[in-house]
Write a protein that holds these residues in place. Structure first.
Motif, PDB file in Angstrom:
ATOM      1  N   UNK A  57       0.799  -1.206  -0.046  1.00 52.68           N
ATOM      2  CA  UNK A  57      -0.036  -0.066   0.027  1.00 52.68           C
ATOM      3  C   UNK A  57       0.762   1.209   0.023  1.00 52.68           C
ATOM      4  N   UNK A  58       1.783   1.145   1.125  1.00 56.94           N
ATOM      5  CA  UNK A  58       2.569   2.496   0.898  1.00 56.94           C
ATOM      6  C   UNK A  58       3.802   2.457   0.043  1.00 56.94           C
ATOM      7  N   UNK A  59       4.128   1.463  -0.736  1.00 56.66           N
ATOM      8  CA  UNK A  59       5.331   1.248  -1.599  1.00 56.66           C
ATOM      9  C   UNK A  59       6.423   1.550  -0.917  1.00 56.66           C
ATOM     10  N   UNK A  60       6.661   1.353   0.410  1.00 59.48           N
ATOM     11  CA  UNK A  60       7.971   1.466   1.006  1.00 59.48           C
ATOM     12  C   UNK A  60       8.728   0.261   1.152  1.00 59.48           C
ATOM     13  N   UNK A  61       9.323  -0.238   0.369  1.00 60.94           N
ATOM     14  CA  UNK A  61      10.086  -1.638   0.382  1.00 60.94           C
ATOM     15  C   UNK A  61      11.007  -1.476   1.604  1.00 60.94           C
ATOM     16  N   UNK A  62      11.936  -0.637   1.788  1.00 53.21           N
ATOM     17  CA  UNK A  62      12.632  -0.843   3.133  1.00 53.21           C
ATOM     18  C   UNK A  62      12.193  -0.530   4.277  1.00 53.21           C
ATOM     19  N   UNK A  63      10.971  -0.037   4.428  1.00 56.15           N
ATOM     20  CA  UNK A  63      10.318   0.021   5.824  1.00 56.15           C
ATOM     21  C   UNK A  63       9.814  -1.233   5.898  1.00 56.15           C
ATOM     22  N   UNK A  64       9.357  -2.024   4.902  1.00 62.11           N
ATOM     23  CA  UNK A  64       8.630  -3.309   4.892  1.00 62.11           C
ATOM     24  C   UNK A  64       9.670  -4.466   5.239  1.00 62.11           C
ATOM     25  N   UNK A  65      10.931  -4.193   4.670  1.00 63.60           N
ATOM     26  CA  UNK A  65      12.057  -5.260   4.893  1.00 63.60           C
ATOM     27  C   UNK A  65      12.324  -4.795   6.455  1.00 63.60           C
ATOM     28  N   UNK A  66      12.344  -3.889   7.029  1.00 65.19           N
ATOM     29  CA  UNK A  66      12.709  -3.460   8.315  1.00 65.19           C
ATOM     30  C   UNK A  66      11.818  -4.106   9.415  1.00 65.19           C
ATOM     31  N   UNK A  67      10.418  -3.990   9.091  1.00 60.14           N
ATOM     32  CA  UNK A  67       9.540  -4.349   9.738  1.00 60.14           C
ATOM     33  C   UNK A  67       9.261  -5.800   9.781  1.00 60.14           C
ATOM     34  N   UNK A  68       9.468  -6.265   8.741  1.00 57.47           N
ATOM     35  CA  UNK A  68       9.381  -7.759   8.507  1.00 57.47           C
ATOM     36  C   UNK A  68      10.450  -8.404   9.255  1.00 57.47           C
ATOM     37  N   UNK A  69      11.712  -8.000   9.167  1.00 53.91           N
ATOM     38  CA  UNK A  69      13.021  -8.477  10.002  1.00 53.91           C
ATOM     39  C   UNK A  69      12.604  -8.360  11.360  1.00 53.91           C
ATOM     40  N   UNK A  70      11.921  -7.182  11.934  1.00 53.55           N
ATOM     41  CA  UNK A  70      11.596  -7.008  13.554  1.00 53.55           C
ATOM     42  C   UNK A  70      10.518  -8.089  14.069  1.00 53.55           C
ATOM     43  N   UNK A  71       9.701  -8.383  12.758  1.00 52.22           N
ATOM     44  CA  UNK A  71       8.692  -9.192  13.199  1.00 52.22           C
ATOM     45  C   UNK A  71       9.197 -10.785  13.305  1.00 52.22           C
ATOM     46  N   UNK A  72       9.842 -11.046  12.372  1.00 51.88           N
ATOM     47  CA  UNK A  72      10.497 -12.531  12.299  1.00 51.88           C
ATOM     48  C   UNK A  72      11.586 -12.550  13.642  1.00 51.88           C
ATOM     49  N   UNK A  73      12.327 -11.601  14.129  1.00 50.97           N
ATOM     50  CA  UNK A  73      13.090 -11.749  15.153  1.00 50.97           C
ATOM     51  C   UNK A  73      12.309 -11.766  16.205  1.00 50.97           C
TER      52      UNK A  73
END
Length: 263
Positions: free
Chosen positions: A41-57
């Motif tokens: 939706x926001x088209x923020x790939x770097x933010x998505x990568x950061x949030x996804x990494x935090x979620x996984x961790x």
């Protein structure tokens, strides 16, 4: 004596009630949909990568800490198996929704469906995958049997056999996806492509969950944390989940391949 037992039970209940570890697990679940929103939706790939990494961790740390807490200080409540039954019921609802969407599309686009079936679709592949997955169901049952008999080495060995078969299933399936995708049969090529990848994809995601559960089971068996008095519920729940994945594959394969390719 009765007062002592009540106090002792309350102590154990309190130890689980005030556990810290559900917090990072809950935060991981919360961050997951925000990750998808950030990317799609926001088209923020770097933010998505950061949030996804935090979620996984957070998920890995939370689940690991929660499991460690149980196997060091907790005790068997006997609720794990019925809890897995309820979880499987919720999974049936998810799969049922996917099946309903697939068959509605199959009926609504019956006149066009023939042109959507790719020539590269090989019906021998689901047969091979079925044999692999159902063999793994047998090895999982043996792993559970040996775990109950406290033969932890043999139980871990048969869990490893099951993991190997499940991994082989996933590898062959992914190779098939890659072949079909390069031939032009993609997720967005037509309604059959969407339904095919949705059904087989959601099933394969459950295969990966089952593999992770069995890897944890092997670790617990080899470290002596699963005994006759503790951890048997986890083994039963893991094997039950794997049987569910194996059974669901018959419905997925017959729908996505056999019925999906009939013209």
């Amino acid at each position: 004596m009765a007062q002592h037992e009540v106090h002792h039970g309350a102590h154990h209940l309190g130890a689980h009630e005030y556990s810290f570890w559900p917090l990072p697990v809950g935060m991981a679940v919360l961050l997951l949909p925000i990750t998808f929103i950030a990317y799609f939706v926001w088209a923020k790939s770097m933010l998505a990568l950061l949030l996804g990494g935090m979620s996984l961790a957070l998920l890995v740390v939370g689940l690991s800490g929660w499991a460690y807490e149980f196997y060091t200080r907790g005790h068997e409540e006997g609720l794990g198996f019925p809890a897995m039954m309820f979880f499987i019921v919720s999974e049936i609802v998810i799969f049922g929704t996917m099946f309903a969407a697939f068959y509605m599309a199959r009926v609504a686009h019956a006149s066009q469906w023939k042109s959507w079936v790719p020539q590269e679709l090989n019906l021998y592949t689901p047969l091979i995958l079925t044999l692999i997955l159902w063999t793994s169901s047998g090895t999982a049952a043996l792993a559970e049997k040996f775990a109950h008999a406290e033969r932890r080495g043999l139980s871990a060995l048969f869990f490893l056999f099951t993991i190997g078969l499940g991994a082989l299933f996933a590898i062959i399936h992914i190779q098939e996806w890659t072949h079909l995708w390069h031939s032009g049969f993609t997720l967005s090529s037509n309604m059959y492509g969407t339904g095919f990848y949705a059904l087989t994809g959601i099933h394969t995601s459950h295969v990966f969950v089952g593999l992770i559960m069995m890897v944890v089971a092997v670790f617990l068996l080899l470290t002596g944390k699963i005994t006759h008095h503790k951890g048997q519920t986890y083994v039963r729940a893991t094997v039950l989940y794997w049987h569910f994945v194996d059974l669901m594959w018959l419905l997925v394969a017959s729908s996505a391949y056999l019925i999906g390719s009939l013209v």
